[in-house]
Scaffold this motif. Structure first.
Motif, PDB file in Angstrom:
ATOM      1  N   ASN A   1       0.813  -1.213   0.000  1.00  0.00           N
ATOM      2  CA  ASN A   1       0.000   0.000   0.000  1.00  0.00           C
ATOM      3  C   ASN A   1       0.845   1.261   0.000  1.00  0.00           C
ATOM      4  O   ASN A   1       0.359   2.334  -0.312  1.00  0.00           O
ATOM      5  N   GLN A   2       2.109   1.154   0.389  1.00  0.00           N
ATOM      6  CA  GLN A   2       2.974   2.325   0.436  1.00  0.00           C
ATOM      7  C   GLN A   2       3.758   2.521  -0.860  1.00  0.00           C
ATOM      8  O   GLN A   2       4.415   3.531  -1.036  1.00  0.00           O
ATOM      9  N   LYS A   3       3.686   1.562  -1.765  1.00  0.00           N
ATOM     10  CA  LYS A   3       4.436   1.674  -3.016  1.00  0.00           C
ATOM     11  C   LYS A   3       3.898   2.808  -3.890  1.00  0.00           C
ATOM     12  O   LYS A   3       2.791   3.278  -3.704  1.00  0.00           O
ATOM     13  N   ALA A   4       4.707   3.187  -4.858  1.00  0.00           N
ATOM     14  CA  ALA A   4       4.282   4.163  -5.858  1.00  0.00           C
ATOM     15  C   ALA A   4       3.248   3.510  -6.763  1.00  0.00           C
ATOM     16  O   ALA A   4       3.206   2.288  -6.886  1.00  0.00           O
TER      17      ALA A   4
ATOM     18  N   THR B   1       2.123  -1.848  -9.640  1.00  0.00           N
ATOM     19  CA  THR B   1       1.971  -2.553 -10.908  1.00  0.00           C
ATOM     20  C   THR B   1       3.222  -2.203 -11.706  1.00  0.00           C
ATOM     21  O   THR B   1       3.271  -1.152 -12.347  1.00  0.00           O
ATOM     22  N   PRO B   2       4.284  -3.038 -11.668  1.00  0.00           N
ATOM     23  CA  PRO B   2       5.591  -2.632 -12.192  1.00  0.00           C
ATOM     24  C   PRO B   2       5.687  -2.505 -13.717  1.00  0.00           C
ATOM     25  O   PRO B   2       6.577  -1.841 -14.214  1.00  0.00           O
ATOM     26  N   THR B   3       4.769  -3.139 -14.446  1.00  0.00           N
ATOM     27  CA  THR B   3       4.790  -3.038 -15.903  1.00  0.00           C
ATOM     28  C   THR B   3       3.431  -2.558 -16.386  1.00  0.00           C
ATOM     29  O   THR B   3       2.405  -3.096 -15.995  1.00  0.00           O
ATOM     30  N   LYS B   4       3.440  -1.538 -17.225  1.00  0.00           N
ATOM     31  CA  LYS B   4       2.217  -0.951 -17.762  1.00  0.00           C
ATOM     32  C   LYS B   4       2.394  -0.841 -19.268  1.00  0.00           C
ATOM     33  O   LYS B   4       3.473  -0.486 -19.738  1.00  0.00           O
ATOM     34  N   ASN B   5       1.345  -1.134 -20.032  1.00  0.00           N
ATOM     35  CA  ASN B   5       1.395  -0.993 -21.483  1.00  0.00           C
ATOM     36  C   ASN B   5       0.570   0.214 -21.916  1.00  0.00           C
ATOM     37  O   ASN B   5      -0.594   0.336 -21.535  1.00  0.00           O
TER      38      ASN B   5
ATOM     39  N   PRO C   1       8.087   7.686  -3.893  1.00  0.00           N
ATOM     40  CA  PRO C   1       8.397   8.272  -5.204  1.00  0.00           C
ATOM     41  C   PRO C   1       8.321   7.204  -6.300  1.00  0.00           C
ATOM     42  O   PRO C   1       8.723   6.064  -6.098  1.00  0.00           O
ATOM     43  N   LEU C   2       7.794   7.589  -7.448  1.00  0.00           N
ATOM     44  CA  LEU C   2       7.648   6.702  -8.604  1.00  0.00           C
ATOM     45  C   LEU C   2       8.847   6.905  -9.519  1.00  0.00           C
ATOM     46  O   LEU C   2       9.152   8.037  -9.911  1.00  0.00           O
ATOM     47  N   ILE C   3       9.529   5.814  -9.850  1.00  0.00           N
ATOM     48  CA  ILE C   3      10.719   5.890 -10.693  1.00  0.00           C
ATOM     49  C   ILE C   3      10.497   5.031 -11.931  1.00  0.00           C
ATOM     50  O   ILE C   3      10.287   3.814 -11.824  1.00  0.00           O
ATOM     51  N   LEU C   4      10.524   5.657 -13.105  1.00  0.00           N
ATOM     52  CA  LEU C   4      10.433   4.911 -14.360  1.00  0.00           C
ATOM     53  C   LEU C   4      11.823   4.375 -14.677  1.00  0.00           C
ATOM     54  O   LEU C   4      12.778   5.140 -14.794  1.00  0.00           O
ATOM     55  N   THR C   5      11.946   3.063 -14.787  1.00  0.00           N
ATOM     56  CA  THR C   5      13.256   2.473 -15.069  1.00  0.00           C
ATOM     57  C   THR C   5      13.474   2.249 -16.555  1.00  0.00           C
ATOM     58  O   THR C   5      14.608   2.222 -17.021  1.00  0.00           O
ATOM     59  N   GLU C   6      12.359   2.095 -17.316  1.00  0.00           N
ATOM     60  CA  GLU C   6      12.478   1.916 -18.761  1.00  0.00           C
ATOM     61  C   GLU C   6      11.135   2.227 -19.424  1.00  0.00           C
ATOM     62  O   GLU C   6      10.085   1.883 -18.895  1.00  0.00           O
TER      63      GLU C   6
ATOM     64  N   PHE D   1       0.789  11.179 -16.307  1.00  0.00           N
ATOM     65  CA  PHE D   1       0.407  10.324 -15.188  1.00  0.00           C
ATOM     66  C   PHE D   1       0.631  11.041 -13.872  1.00  0.00           C
ATOM     67  O   PHE D   1       1.411  11.989 -13.784  1.00  0.00           O
ATOM     68  N   THR D   2      -0.083  10.572 -12.849  1.00  0.00           N
ATOM     69  CA  THR D   2       0.067  11.075 -11.484  1.00  0.00           C
ATOM     70  C   THR D   2       0.496   9.910 -10.602  1.00  0.00           C
ATOM     71  O   THR D   2      -0.012   8.796 -10.759  1.00  0.00           O
ATOM     72  N   ASN D   3       1.422  10.163  -9.686  1.00  0.00           N
ATOM     73  CA  ASN D   3       1.805   9.145  -8.703  1.00  0.00           C
ATOM     74  C   ASN D   3       0.778   9.202  -7.582  1.00  0.00           C
ATOM     75  O   ASN D   3       0.759  10.144  -6.792  1.00  0.00           O
TER      76      ASN D   3
END
Length: 134
Positions: free
Chosen positions: A23-26, A113-117, A59-64, A52-54
């Motif tokens: 629940n604490q994740k981005a 949700t680590p992967t989004k399309n 903090p939300l970090i886009l890795t790729e 998008f909004t976090n």
């Protein structure tokens, strides 16, 4: 008997801790996850921006951000996006060939949700030949 109760209490504690951490994740909340360019002229690149909004607490970090073909280019927010803040993913499609298209962009992050399309669709319409004047 006390050992069994103790083991059950520890297992329940771990379960609550794991769900509290989730629940604490981005987490993402996109304005749109699919963009329709409609009909576009051949040879004219088109661009859209997915905002998008976090909505998580970390903090939300886009890795790729990876388009699935070479005809699509992605640029995105590379700094961590704090809780409640916004970020963007800019997608440019090179409309080189006349045909309908559907392209997927795979977004990887530290979110719950680590992967989004994300998807872009449209139809590239053949360029009209230049008329010669006499």
């Amino acid at each position: 008997m006390k050992k069994i109760l103790m083991i059950c209490a520890v297992m329940i504690g771990f379960a609550f801790t794991a769900s509290a951490q989730d629940n604490q994740k981005a987490e993402f909340k996109f304005n749109e996850e699919k963009h329709d360019f409609g009909k576009i002229p051949q040879g004219t690149p088109v661009t859209t921006i997915f905002e998008f909004t976090n909505i998580g607490t970390e903090p939300l970090i886009l890795t790729e951000v990876r388009p699935t073909c070479g005809c699509t280019i992605a640029d995105y927010t590379k700094t961590p996006v704090k809780s409640g803040d916004k970020g963007t993913i800019k997608i440019t499609y090179n409309a080189a060939f006349a045909a309908p298209f559907t392209k997927t962009i795979v977004v990887t992050s530290n979110a719950k949700t680590p992967t989004k399309n994300l998807i872009i669709i449209g139809e590239v319409v053949a360029a009209k030949p230049a008329s010669s004047s006499k």
